[in-house]
Design a protein around this motif. Structure first.
Motif, PDB file in Angstrom:
ATOM      1  N   ARG A 108     -10.123   3.103   5.086  1.00 31.63           N
ATOM      2  CA  ARG A 108      -9.241   1.899   4.669  1.00 31.63           C
ATOM      3  C   ARG A 108      -7.712   2.572   4.292  1.00 31.63           C
ATOM      4  NH1 ARG A 108      -8.904  -0.931  -1.005  1.00 31.63           N
ATOM      5  NH2 ARG A 108      -7.930  -2.800  -0.236  1.00 31.63           N
ATOM      6  N   GLY A 109      -7.758   3.746   3.786  1.00 31.90           N
ATOM      7  CA  GLY A 109      -6.460   4.281   3.410  1.00 31.90           C
ATOM      8  C   GLY A 109      -5.828   4.617   4.639  1.00 31.90           C
ATOM      9  N   LYS A 110      -6.695   5.284   5.514  1.00 28.95           N
ATOM     10  CA  LYS A 110      -5.973   5.847   6.943  1.00 28.95           C
ATOM     11  C   LYS A 110      -5.524   4.491   7.657  1.00 28.95           C
ATOM     12  CE  LYS A 110      -6.844   9.658   8.597  1.00 28.95           C
ATOM     13  NZ  LYS A 110      -6.107  11.024   8.933  1.00 28.95           N
ATOM     14  N   SER A 111      -6.205   3.468   7.449  1.00 27.58           N
ATOM     15  CA  SER A 111      -5.380   2.342   8.181  1.00 27.58           C
ATOM     16  C   SER A 111      -4.348   1.632   7.530  1.00 27.58           C
ATOM     17  CB  SER A 111      -6.794   0.979   8.234  1.00 27.58           C
ATOM     18  OG  SER A 111      -7.922   1.545   8.793  1.00 27.58           O
ATOM     19  N   PHE A 112      -4.118   1.649   6.182  1.00 27.95           N
ATOM     20  CA  PHE A 112      -3.287   1.490   5.674  1.00 27.95           C
ATOM     21  C   PHE A 112      -2.051   2.016   5.989  1.00 27.95           C
ATOM     22  CE2 PHE A 112      -5.724  -0.906   2.104  1.00 27.95           C
ATOM     23  CZ  PHE A 112      -5.192  -2.385   2.277  1.00 27.95           C
ATOM     24  N   LEU A 113      -2.333   3.452   6.196  1.00 26.71           N
ATOM     25  CA  LEU A 113      -1.106   4.455   6.396  1.00 26.71           C
ATOM     26  C   LEU A 113      -0.559   4.160   7.971  1.00 26.71           C
ATOM     27  CD1 LEU A 113      -2.133   8.171   5.618  1.00 26.71           C
ATOM     28  CD2 LEU A 113      -0.317   6.787   4.886  1.00 26.71           C
ATOM     29  N   GLY A 114      -1.718   3.871   8.652  1.00 30.28           N
ATOM     30  CA  GLY A 114      -1.158   3.252  10.101  1.00 30.28           C
ATOM     31  C   GLY A 114      -0.453   2.058  10.120  1.00 30.28           C
ATOM     32  N   LEU A 115      -0.700   1.199   9.028  1.00 33.84           N
ATOM     33  CA  LEU A 115       0.221  -0.120   9.147  1.00 33.84           C
ATOM     34  C   LEU A 115       1.453   0.118   8.414  1.00 33.84           C
ATOM     35  CD1 LEU A 115      -3.058  -2.328   8.415  1.00 33.84           C
ATOM     36  CD2 LEU A 115      -1.450  -2.428  10.434  1.00 33.84           C
ATOM     37  N   HIS A 160       1.389   0.712   5.031  1.00 40.72           N
ATOM     38  CA  HIS A 160       1.237   0.211   3.607  1.00 40.72           C
ATOM     39  C   HIS A 160       0.984   1.207   2.757  1.00 40.72           C
ATOM     40  CE1 HIS A 160       0.210  -3.872   5.867  1.00 40.72           C
ATOM     41  NE2 HIS A 160       1.385  -3.702   5.777  1.00 40.72           N
ATOM     42  N   TYR A 161       2.024   1.757   2.468  1.00 40.84           N
ATOM     43  CA  TYR A 161       1.743   3.375   1.657  1.00 40.84           C
ATOM     44  C   TYR A 161       1.131   3.266   0.212  1.00 40.84           C
ATOM     45  CZ  TYR A 161       4.645   4.634   5.791  1.00 40.84           C
ATOM     46  OH  TYR A 161       4.931   4.890   7.144  1.00 40.84           O
ATOM     47  N   ILE A 162       1.652   2.207  -0.323  1.00 38.55           N
ATOM     48  CA  ILE A 162       1.196   1.954  -1.796  1.00 38.55           C
ATOM     49  C   ILE A 162      -0.373   1.680  -1.798  1.00 38.55           C
ATOM     50  CG2 ILE A 162       1.122   0.715  -3.856  1.00 38.55           C
ATOM     51  CD1 ILE A 162       4.173   0.462  -3.412  1.00 38.55           C
ATOM     52  N   ALA A 163      -0.857   0.772  -0.951  1.00 36.17           N
ATOM     53  CA  ALA A 163      -2.203   0.631  -0.492  1.00 36.17           C
ATOM     54  C   ALA A 163      -2.968   1.721  -0.118  1.00 36.17           C
ATOM     55  CB  ALA A 163      -2.463  -0.834   0.276  1.00 36.17           C
ATOM     56  N   ALA A 164      -2.225   2.567   0.862  1.00 44.21           N
ATOM     57  CA  ALA A 164      -3.101   3.678   1.299  1.00 44.21           C
ATOM     58  C   ALA A 164      -3.426   4.628  -0.073  1.00 44.21           C
ATOM     59  CB  ALA A 164      -2.364   4.517   2.126  1.00 44.21           C
ATOM     60  N   VAL A 165      -2.533   5.062  -0.853  1.00 48.87           N
ATOM     61  CA  VAL A 165      -2.486   5.653  -2.085  1.00 48.87           C
ATOM     62  C   VAL A 165      -3.637   5.145  -2.874  1.00 48.87           C
ATOM     63  CG1 VAL A 165      -1.636   6.266  -4.085  1.00 48.87           C
ATOM     64  CG2 VAL A 165      -0.138   6.518  -2.191  1.00 48.87           C
ATOM     65  N   ALA A 187      -4.977  13.710   2.684  1.00 47.33           N
ATOM     66  CA  ALA A 187      -4.579  12.396   2.909  1.00 47.33           C
ATOM     67  C   ALA A 187      -3.949  11.455   1.794  1.00 47.33           C
ATOM     68  CB  ALA A 187      -5.890  11.590   3.403  1.00 47.33           C
ATOM     69  N   LEU A 188      -4.332  11.722   0.585  1.00 47.41           N
ATOM     70  CA  LEU A 188      -3.702  11.417  -0.474  1.00 47.41           C
ATOM     71  C   LEU A 188      -2.160  11.901  -0.955  1.00 47.41           C
ATOM     72  CD1 LEU A 188      -3.676   9.561  -3.013  1.00 47.41           C
ATOM     73  CD2 LEU A 188      -4.662  11.458  -4.401  1.00 47.41           C
ATOM     74  N   GLN A 189      -1.977  13.258  -0.771  1.00 49.99           N
ATOM     75  CA  GLN A 189      -0.575  13.705  -0.583  1.00 49.99           C
ATOM     76  C   GLN A 189       0.155  13.439   0.465  1.00 49.99           C
ATOM     77  OE1 GLN A 189      -1.601  17.943  -0.603  1.00 49.99           O
ATOM     78  NE2 GLN A 189      -1.392  18.287  -2.656  1.00 49.99           N
ATOM     79  N   LEU A 190      -0.253  13.164   1.580  1.00 49.93           N
ATOM     80  CA  LEU A 190       0.494  12.668   2.791  1.00 49.93           C
ATOM     81  C   LEU A 190       1.017  11.308   2.631  1.00 49.93           C
ATOM     82  CD1 LEU A 190       1.690  12.748   5.650  1.00 49.93           C
ATOM     83  CD2 LEU A 190      -0.502  11.647   6.236  1.00 49.93           C
ATOM     84  N   ALA A 191       0.078  10.334   1.989  1.00 51.90           N
ATOM     85  CA  ALA A 191       0.468   8.888   1.465  1.00 51.90           C
ATOM     86  C   ALA A 191       1.244   8.898   0.490  1.00 51.90           C
ATOM     87  CB  ALA A 191      -0.858   8.087   1.146  1.00 51.90           C
ATOM     88  N   MET A 192       1.173   9.718  -0.535  1.00 51.95           N
ATOM     89  CA  MET A 192       2.341   9.883  -1.574  1.00 51.95           C
ATOM     90  C   MET A 192       3.539  10.444  -1.167  1.00 51.95           C
ATOM     91  SD  MET A 192      -0.296  11.016  -4.585  1.00 51.95           S
ATOM     92  CE  MET A 192       0.840  11.174  -5.799  1.00 51.95           C
ATOM     93  N   LEU A 193       3.818  11.143  -0.228  1.00 51.44           N
ATOM     94  CA  LEU A 193       4.964  11.529   0.380  1.00 51.44           C
ATOM     95  C   LEU A 193       5.736  10.394   1.067  1.00 51.44           C
ATOM     96  CD1 LEU A 193       4.254  15.162   1.583  1.00 51.44           C
ATOM     97  CD2 LEU A 193       5.573  14.598  -0.326  1.00 51.44           C
ATOM     98  N   LYS A 194       4.925   9.438   1.962  1.00 48.43           N
ATOM     99  CA  LYS A 194       5.458   8.556   2.422  1.00 48.43           C
ATOM    100  C   LYS A 194       5.915   7.525   1.670  1.00 48.43           C
ATOM    101  CE  LYS A 194       3.711   9.739   6.687  1.00 48.43           C
ATOM    102  NZ  LYS A 194       4.426   9.129   8.006  1.00 48.43           N
TER     103      LYS A 194
END
Length: 70
Positions: free
Chosen positions: A30-37, A39-44, A63-70
């Motif tokens: 789900r987090g990876k999908s949010f990243l692809g869309l 939606h970085y806060i939802a991914a985190v 993956a969490l670190q990547l999402a937080m950087l975005k």
């Protein structure tokens, strides 16, 4: 997910989580999908939940670190 169909992947993850709310792989994907869309806060949030359920996963932490950087 591998086809870049993020909305369909997200829908699948949501269905899985309705059946089993503690399914780590569904939270992670789900987090990876949010990243692809984009939606970085939802991914985190999704990665944080996955991380709480499986504390020793390097893949989730990365993956969490990547999402937080975005």
């Amino acid at each position: 997910m591998h086809l870049g169909q993020w909305e369909l992947a997200l829908k699948d993850c949501e269905s899985c989580l309705q059946i089993s709310p503690t399914f780590v792989k569904a939270h992670f994907r789900r987090g990876k999908s949010f990243l692809g869309l984009g939606h970085y806060i939802a991914a985190v949030e999704s990665f944080l939940t996955a991380s709480e359920l499986k504390k020793d996963s390097k893949e989730i932490k990365d993956a969490l670190q990547l999402a937080m950087l975005k």
